[in-house]
Every structure is written in C-alpha cells, then in structure tokens.
Enzyme design. Structure first.
Site, PDB file in Angstrom:
ATOM      1  N   TYR A   1      21.028   3.350  46.310  1.00  0.00           N
ATOM      2  CA  TYR A   1      20.416   4.446  47.052  1.00  0.00           C
ATOM      3  C   TYR A   1      19.409   3.790  47.999  1.00  0.00           C
ATOM      4  O   TYR A   1      18.303   3.438  47.609  1.00  0.00           O
ATOM      5  CB  TYR A   1      19.743   5.435  46.101  1.00  0.00           C
ATOM      6  CG  TYR A   1      19.003   6.552  46.807  1.00  0.00           C
ATOM      7  CD1 TYR A   1      19.508   7.133  47.964  1.00  0.00           C
ATOM      8  CD2 TYR A   1      17.798   7.022  46.308  1.00  0.00           C
ATOM      9  CE1 TYR A   1      18.822   8.145  48.610  1.00  0.00           C
ATOM     10  CE2 TYR A   1      17.110   8.048  46.936  1.00  0.00           C
ATOM     11  CZ  TYR A   1      17.626   8.600  48.087  1.00  0.00           C
ATOM     12  OH  TYR A   1      16.949   9.612  48.730  1.00  0.00           O
TER      13      TYR A   1
ATOM     14  N   ASP B   1      24.574   5.931  48.893  1.00  0.00           N
ATOM     15  CA  ASP B   1      23.961   6.532  50.072  1.00  0.00           C
ATOM     16  C   ASP B   1      23.210   5.417  50.790  1.00  0.00           C
ATOM     17  O   ASP B   1      22.142   4.991  50.357  1.00  0.00           O
ATOM     18  CB  ASP B   1      23.012   7.649  49.623  1.00  0.00           C
ATOM     19  CG  ASP B   1      22.208   8.239  50.764  1.00  0.00           C
ATOM     20  OD1 ASP B   1      22.410   7.826  51.924  1.00  0.00           O
ATOM     21  OD2 ASP B   1      21.362   9.113  50.492  1.00  0.00           O
TER      22      ASP B   1
END
Length: 279
Positions: free
Chosen positions: A128, A167
C-alpha cells in the site's frame, strides 16, 4: 493460480457497519468468494495495532473458511488505525511470511504497508504505497519510498521471480486516468511519481494489464468518493496493479478489474498465471 488484490478502505467498516457503503463493500466480498482465488491481498485495512478482532476473524472465516489470514497494522510512532495490509491464502499453500522494512523515511516503515509471501518458486508481495498527500506535502518522502521499494523488489527478483500487487497510488501514463490534463500536479500523477513507477518497471518488472491489453484500453481501478458522479461518468484512475518479473510475463493469462458495482473508491483486480513451469 488466481490472485486478487483490493484496497478495501477499512476492513472494520466493510465487515461490521450497517451503512449503505458497507453493504456495497460486502457485496464485493460476496463477489470475491465466488471468484475462489488462491490468494487475496487487501490494502488499507485501517485496523488497530493488535490487528483484526475476534469478531473480524470470525466474519472473515464465514466468508473464506478455507483460508489462513495474516496481517500487518500501523504501529507507533505511526498513526493509529491507518494504512495496513492483509493476505488471505488457501490453507494448503503454507508460505513463509515476512513483514519487510525498506528503510523508508518518516514513519512509513511502521505503517503496515508491505507483506511478502515466499513460496518454493516465487515471491508474492503486496504494497500500500504512501500517498503524496494534499498539497503534495509528502511527495519528497514518497520519492524516497519509491526508490527503496523498487530496490526491495529487485533484491527479491535476484532470488526468485516476483509477483507484486497493491495500491501503488500512481497513474503511470495519461491513458491511466480520465482527465490527465487537469491532474498534472495532483497526488498520484506528478512527474515525480510517474517517473518512480517507470524506474520500478525498469528494474525488470511488467505491468501485466498493459502487457495483455496494450495501450488502447481505458479502464480504471479507482473513482473518487468526493465526486458523486465519478463512477457514473467513469472519471477514474488506474492506480492498482499486478506486476510480475519479466520472465513471468508470458505465463500470465489474465489481468483485469473485477466489478464492484456502484461502489466508488477502489475495485478489485485479478491475475491468473500458470506457475507450473517454475516447479
């Protein structure tokens, strides 16, 4: 092997809230159950330092009874209930699990941003990536992160092939967002962040979506919640990726988005790959 990645934007809210958004999130979870992936990577869990509660784990077991769960939460001195990652993987897989730190700036190494699963023939790792933030206040730290993370993946790749997902908080090219001209200085589309992603790929990695679909397909993985019409108008960004070591690229048979219905924010992404040649 089938693998899925999804930024869930709060595991607790998705599992326990009664809000209309939580109901949309649970509909996505129902879809993931039907997909029956071997491994599911989840970002932005926003759990406490202690990780999921017994209630969370019980609900996850109801959804995914044949899976083990591992997680990494944000811990002090980083912000509480921030960032965080989680893997669900089928019980028969039995990977070696590591929670690497990459000598990142500020508190980034304490924000629960990377988990790596090691198998006999490959690494599967999720990230992330830190957002550059409003006003790009974290951009300089983000640039350091990008370099450190790229170096980390390159070191893994020296040992065995890598599948990396998550992400990445960057739209790499103009085709990867609906409105490139008006977002030149927006977090996730600065020249610096885009160059950081280019540098990552140059270390021997392939963006599997572009590898399979070329540069003609406008599809996105994220639509802003702040705009009520972002998904209706498809003014999205592609900021979630499945990357693989170059030597694995031709083993990938699928790299696509999974529909999240009307739910805005991130949609899951799926990768299918034949790893038998590595056995």
């Amino acid at each position: 092997m089938k693998l899925i990645s999804w930024n869930i934007d709060s595991l607790n809210a998705a599992l326990t809230s009664d809000s209309s958004r939580a109901q949309l999130s649970r509909a996505v979870l129902d879809t993931l159950v039907e997909e029956d992936a071997d491994i599911i990577a989840i970002q932005e869990t926003k759990l406490s330092a202690k990780g999921p509660t017994k209630k969370h784990l019980d609900i996850l077991t109801d959804y995914f009874p044949n899976y083990e769960v591992t997680w990494r939460s944000s811990v002090e001195p980083a912000r509480k209930g921030y960032a965080g990652t989680m893997f669900l993987y089928k019980k028969e897989l039995q990977p070696k699990i590591t929670f690497p730190k990459i000598d990142a700036p500020s508190t980034m190494d304490d924000e629960g941003r990377i988990i790596t699963l090691e198998f006999d023939n490959c690494f599967i790792t999720q990230v992330y990536t830190p957002n550059a933030g409003d006003g790009l206040k974290r951009l300089s730290e983000r640039q350091v992160w990008d370099q450190k993370y790229a170096d980390y993946l390159a070191e893994l790749d020296k040992i065995k092939p890598v599948l990396a997902t998550g992400d990445y908080n960057v739209a790499h090219h103009e085709i990867d967002l609906a409105n490139p001209s008006s977002n030149r200085q927006s977090p996730g589309f600065t020249d610096e962040e885009r160059q950081g992603f280019t540098n990552l790929l140059s270390k021997g990695f392939v963006d599997t979506f572009r590898h399979l679909h070329g540069n003609l397909l406008h599809q996105y993985t994220w639509w802003a919640q702040r705009s009520k019409t972002s998904k209706i108008n498809n003014t999205g960004w592609r900021i979630d990726y499945w990357l693989v070591s170059q030597r694995l690229a031709d083993l990938v048979s699928k790299s696509d988005m999974i529909s999240s219905g009307t739910r805005q924010d991130h949609t899951p992404i799926v990768l299918e790959i034949n790893l038998e040649p590595l056995s």
